[in-house]
Design an enzyme around this catalytic site. Structure first.
Site, PDB file in Angstrom:
ATOM      1  N   ALA A   1       0.029  -0.464  -1.666  1.00  0.00           N
ATOM      2  CA  ALA A   1       1.247   0.263  -2.038  1.00  0.00           C
ATOM      3  C   ALA A   1       1.820  -0.389  -3.289  1.00  0.00           C
ATOM      4  O   ALA A   1       1.590  -1.572  -3.552  1.00  0.00           O
ATOM      5  CB  ALA A   1       2.246   0.185  -0.886  1.00  0.00           C
TER       6      ALA A   1
ATOM      7  N   GLY B   1      -2.323  -1.085   1.470  1.00  0.00           N
ATOM      8  CA  GLY B   1      -2.354   0.363   1.659  1.00  0.00           C
ATOM      9  C   GLY B   1      -3.667   0.989   1.206  1.00  0.00           C
ATOM     10  O   GLY B   1      -4.041   2.061   1.686  1.00  0.00           O
TER      11      GLY B   1
ATOM     12  N   GLU C   1      -5.819   0.667   4.122  1.00  0.00           N
ATOM     13  CA  GLU C   1      -5.282   1.590   5.140  1.00  0.00           C
ATOM     14  C   GLU C   1      -5.619   3.042   4.804  1.00  0.00           C
ATOM     15  O   GLU C   1      -5.948   3.838   5.695  1.00  0.00           O
ATOM     16  CB  GLU C   1      -3.765   1.389   5.268  1.00  0.00           C
ATOM     17  CG  GLU C   1      -3.424   0.036   5.877  1.00  0.00           C
ATOM     18  CD  GLU C   1      -1.952  -0.318   5.761  1.00  0.00           C
ATOM     19  OE1 GLU C   1      -1.363  -0.091   4.684  1.00  0.00           O
ATOM     20  OE2 GLU C   1      -1.387  -0.820   6.753  1.00  0.00           O
TER      21      GLU C   1
ATOM     22  N   GLU D   1      -0.544  -8.180   2.902  1.00  0.00           N
ATOM     23  CA  GLU D   1       0.907  -7.957   2.947  1.00  0.00           C
ATOM     24  C   GLU D   1       1.685  -9.206   3.334  1.00  0.00           C
ATOM     25  O   GLU D   1       2.797  -9.442   2.867  1.00  0.00           O
ATOM     26  CB  GLU D   1       1.249  -6.819   3.924  1.00  0.00           C
ATOM     27  CG  GLU D   1       0.848  -5.432   3.453  1.00  0.00           C
ATOM     28  CD  GLU D   1      -0.571  -5.025   3.837  1.00  0.00           C
ATOM     29  OE1 GLU D   1      -1.370  -5.928   4.192  1.00  0.00           O
ATOM     30  OE2 GLU D   1      -0.874  -3.824   3.788  1.00  0.00           O
TER      31      GLU D   1
HETATM   32  C1  LIG Z   1      -2.265   5.311   3.127  1.00  0.00           C
HETATM   33  C2  LIG Z   1      -0.809   4.987   3.129  1.00  0.00           C
HETATM   34  C3  LIG Z   1      -0.524   3.663   2.493  1.00  0.00           C
HETATM   35  C4  LIG Z   1       0.795   3.183   2.889  1.00  0.00           C
HETATM   36  C5  LIG Z   1       0.989   1.747   2.506  1.00  0.00           C
HETATM   37  C6  LIG Z   1       1.740   1.029   3.579  1.00  0.00           C
HETATM   38  C7  LIG Z   1       2.269  -0.294   3.167  1.00  0.00           C
HETATM   39  C8  LIG Z   1       1.191  -1.275   2.840  1.00  0.00           C
HETATM   40  O1  LIG Z   1       0.629  -1.748   4.060  1.00  0.00           O
HETATM   41  C9  LIG Z   1       1.848  -2.402   2.055  1.00  0.00           C
HETATM   42  C10 LIG Z   1       1.063  -2.764   0.836  1.00  0.00           C
HETATM   43  O2  LIG Z   1       0.051  -2.213   0.516  1.00  0.00           O
HETATM   44  S1  LIG Z   1       1.735  -4.066  -0.076  1.00  0.00           S
HETATM   45  C11 LIG Z   1       0.559  -4.292  -1.374  1.00  0.00           C
HETATM   46  C12 LIG Z   1      -0.651  -5.036  -0.911  1.00  0.00           C
HETATM   47  N1  LIG Z   1      -1.511  -5.346  -2.044  1.00  0.00           N
HETATM   48  C13 LIG Z   1      -1.473  -6.507  -2.692  1.00  0.00           C
HETATM   49  O3  LIG Z   1      -0.740  -7.410  -2.357  1.00  0.00           O
HETATM   50  C14 LIG Z   1      -2.422  -6.653  -3.858  1.00  0.00           C
HETATM   51  C15 LIG Z   1      -1.641  -6.868  -5.124  1.00  0.00           C
HETATM   52  N2  LIG Z   1      -2.518  -7.023  -6.296  1.00  0.00           N
HETATM   53  C16 LIG Z   1      -3.190  -8.177  -6.546  1.00  0.00           C
HETATM   54  O4  LIG Z   1      -3.143  -9.137  -5.806  1.00  0.00           O
HETATM   55  C17 LIG Z   1      -4.008  -8.227  -7.803  1.00  0.00           C
HETATM   56  O5  LIG Z   1      -3.574  -7.215  -8.680  1.00  0.00           O
HETATM   57  C18 LIG Z   1      -5.533  -8.056  -7.574  1.00  0.00           C
HETATM   58  C19 LIG Z   1      -6.072  -9.290  -6.844  1.00  0.00           C
HETATM   59  C20 LIG Z   1      -5.842  -6.816  -6.788  1.00  0.00           C
HETATM   60  C21 LIG Z   1      -6.243  -7.927  -8.960  1.00  0.00           C
HETATM   61  O6  LIG Z   1      -5.879  -9.006  -9.798  1.00  0.00           O
HETATM   62  P1  LIG Z   1      -6.233  -8.945 -11.328  1.00  0.00           P
HETATM   63  O7  LIG Z   1      -7.670  -8.513 -11.492  1.00  0.00           O
HETATM   64  O8  LIG Z   1      -5.813 -10.244 -11.895  1.00  0.00           O
HETATM   65  O9  LIG Z   1      -5.353  -7.745 -11.909  1.00  0.00           O
HETATM   66  P2  LIG Z   1      -3.755  -7.745 -12.145  1.00  0.00           P
HETATM   67  O10 LIG Z   1      -3.448  -8.179 -13.536  1.00  0.00           O
HETATM   68  O11 LIG Z   1      -3.059  -8.466 -11.036  1.00  0.00           O
HETATM   69  O12 LIG Z   1      -3.431  -6.179 -11.954  1.00  0.00           O
HETATM   70  C22 LIG Z   1      -3.518  -5.247 -12.999  1.00  0.00           C
HETATM   71  C23 LIG Z   1      -2.246  -4.448 -13.028  1.00  0.00           C
HETATM   72  O13 LIG Z   1      -2.112  -3.762 -11.789  1.00  0.00           O
HETATM   73  C24 LIG Z   1      -0.866  -4.055 -11.197  1.00  0.00           C
HETATM   74  N3  LIG Z   1      -0.968  -4.024  -9.736  1.00  0.00           N
HETATM   75  C25 LIG Z   1      -1.993  -4.454  -8.974  1.00  0.00           C
HETATM   76  N4  LIG Z   1      -1.726  -4.251  -7.675  1.00  0.00           N
HETATM   77  C26 LIG Z   1      -0.503  -3.666  -7.622  1.00  0.00           C
HETATM   78  C27 LIG Z   1       0.316  -3.224  -6.560  1.00  0.00           C
HETATM   79  N5  LIG Z   1      -0.083  -3.275  -5.273  1.00  0.00           N
HETATM   80  N6  LIG Z   1       1.509  -2.710  -6.844  1.00  0.00           N
HETATM   81  C28 LIG Z   1       1.929  -2.610  -8.128  1.00  0.00           C
HETATM   82  N7  LIG Z   1       1.191  -3.014  -9.171  1.00  0.00           N
HETATM   83  C29 LIG Z   1      -0.017  -3.535  -8.926  1.00  0.00           C
HETATM   84  C30 LIG Z   1      -0.526  -5.455 -11.715  1.00  0.00           C
HETATM   85  O14 LIG Z   1       0.827  -5.726 -11.577  1.00  0.00           O
HETATM   86  C31 LIG Z   1      -1.008  -5.338 -13.135  1.00  0.00           C
HETATM   87  O15 LIG Z   1      -0.052  -4.619 -13.876  1.00  0.00           O
HETATM   88  P3  LIG Z   1       0.579  -5.242 -15.233  1.00  0.00           P
HETATM   89  O16 LIG Z   1       1.609  -4.241 -15.634  1.00  0.00           O
HETATM   90  O17 LIG Z   1      -0.591  -5.320 -16.168  1.00  0.00           O
HETATM   91  O18 LIG Z   1       1.127  -6.578 -14.878  1.00  0.00           O
END
Ligand SMILES: CCCCCCC[C@H](O)CC(=O)SCCNC(=O)CCNC(=O)[C@H](O)C(C)(C)COP(=O)([O-])OP(=O)([O-])OC[C@H]1O[C@@H](n2cnc3c(N)ncnc32)[C@H](O)[C@@H]1OP(=O)([O-])[O-]
Length: 294
Positions: free
Chosen positions: A101, A144, A147, A167
């Site tokens: 998300a 998400g 999910e 998360e």
């Molecule tokens: C089906 C229904 C679904 C409902 C969901 C329910 C709730 C869910 O359970 C809660 C979540 O998912 S909580 C979430 C759980 N997920 C996490 O905690 C994962 C969070 N992400 C990460 O940990 C890292 O991005 C990676 C390890 C995936 C990649 O690392 P890397 O290769 O160094 O790449 P990078 O440089 O880091 O990313 C490139 C750009 O993408 C951006 N961006 C990425 N993910 C984003 C996000 N979720 N958000 C916003 N932005 C996000 C990042 O900010 C950057 O933008 P910038 O403007 O250039 O700064």
């Protein structure tokens, strides 16, 4: 019971040679948006009776923002209601199926607004789609994203895909099945390890061994393989395919005896269809069946 499905099915799109279409596929070149000219976060196209939906928010690794889900719900509903479509494939990019998300969009939300608006409630409408959905996953399927893949009916993974529920590292918990569907897919110990640490992820190969994923392919092949399987399904009897999906999903909700009865009744019901007569008749006559979805 099949009366609603008796309209003749347009076969024009099925005439397109699928093998040629698959080999020519590159998302950037072929993707079009027939469902709506205004799609911002998705690309959509059809391949014969298969609908392909590509999550397309590359700068944010396909982070799932509200706008993306509004579009996804609408597009899936349109394809579900389209008699020329028999199955759906959802994919992302080579780098990310979806990195979760959108953290930046939700970080300042408050409990009361979440609760009173049922935040994320409508994001799960995908589980009400009645046609089968295959997730073709490359790269990150986190939070998400994992999910969303689990809400699909079949998951195919590219060999570098990564599945995780990070998360807890953000001070929250999975909000759309990470503590529920994941347990049913990989068992309690692995699900606990993933959700409690937020940093133990499953590789594609581990996800396959655990049962989360059906098959692993080289990254560049996974989408073609998903479309091939989706095409096989789409060319079977659509109402009977829907019954299979319904019956298997009921196994998650019902006690065994009730589920078996539900299955038996649907099995009985297939005998009211022309497609059951055609399928069994074709077997007896040693020819290929021609299903007409009624
Ligand atoms: C089906 C229904 C679904 C409902 C969901 C329910 C709730 C869910 O359970 C809660 C979540 O998912 S909580 C979430 C759980 N997920 C996490 O905690 C994962 C969070 N992400 C990460 O940990 C890292 O991005 C990676 C390890 C995936 C990649 O690392 P890397 O290769 O160094 O790449 P990078 O440089 O880091 O990313 C490139 C750009 O993408 C951006 N961006 C990425 N993910 C984003 C996000 N979720 N958000 C916003 N932005 C996000 C990042 O900010 C950057 O933008 P910038 O403007 O250039 O700064």
């Amino acid at each position: 019971m099949f009366a609603a499905l008796r309209q003749p099915l347009a076969r024009a799109s099925a005439a397109k040679p699928l093998a040629r279409a698959f080999s020519a596929y590159t998302p950037a070149q072929n993707a079009v948006a027939p469902a709506s000219p205004k799609l911002e976060y998705l690309l959509t196209e059809t391949r014969g009776r298969v609908a392909l939906v590509t999550l397309h928010r590359p700068k944010a690794l396909n982070a799932l923002c509200n706008g993306l889900f509004v579009e996804l719900n609408q597009v899936l509903k349109d394809f579900d209601n389209n008699k020329d479509i028999g199955s759906i494939v959802i994919t992302g990019s080579e780098r990310a199926f979806a990195a979760g998300a959108d953290i930046k969009e939700m970080k300042d939300r408050q409990f009361i607004e979440n609760y009173s608006e049922d935040f994320l409630g409508h994001w799960t409408q995908i589980t009400r789609i009645r046609k089968p959905i295959i997730a073709a996953v490359n790269g990150f399927a986190l939070g998400g994203g994992c999910e969303l893949a689990m809400m699909c009916d079949i998951i195919y993974a590219g060999d570098k895909a990564v599945f995780g529920q990070p998360e807890i590292k953000l001070g929250t918990i999975p909000g759309a099945g990470g503590t529920q569907r994941l347990v049913k897919a990989v068992g309690k110990s692995k699900a606990m390890e993933m959700c409690l640490t937020g940093s133990v992820n499953l590789t594609a190969q581990e996800a396959e061994a655990a049962g989360l994923v059906s098959k692993v392919y080289p990254a560049e092949q996974v989408l073609d393989e998903a479309i091939k399987t989706a095409s096989k399904i789409a060319n079977l009897s659509t109402p009977v395919v829907q019954m299979v999906k319904d019956a298997i999903n009921q196994s998650f909700e019902m006690p065994l005896q009730a589920g078996l009865t539900f299955e038996r009744r649907l099995f009985h019901a297939t005998f009211a269809s022309n497609d059951q007569k055609e399928g069994m008749g074709a077997f007896a006559e040693k020819r290929k069946p021609n299903f007409t979805n009624n």
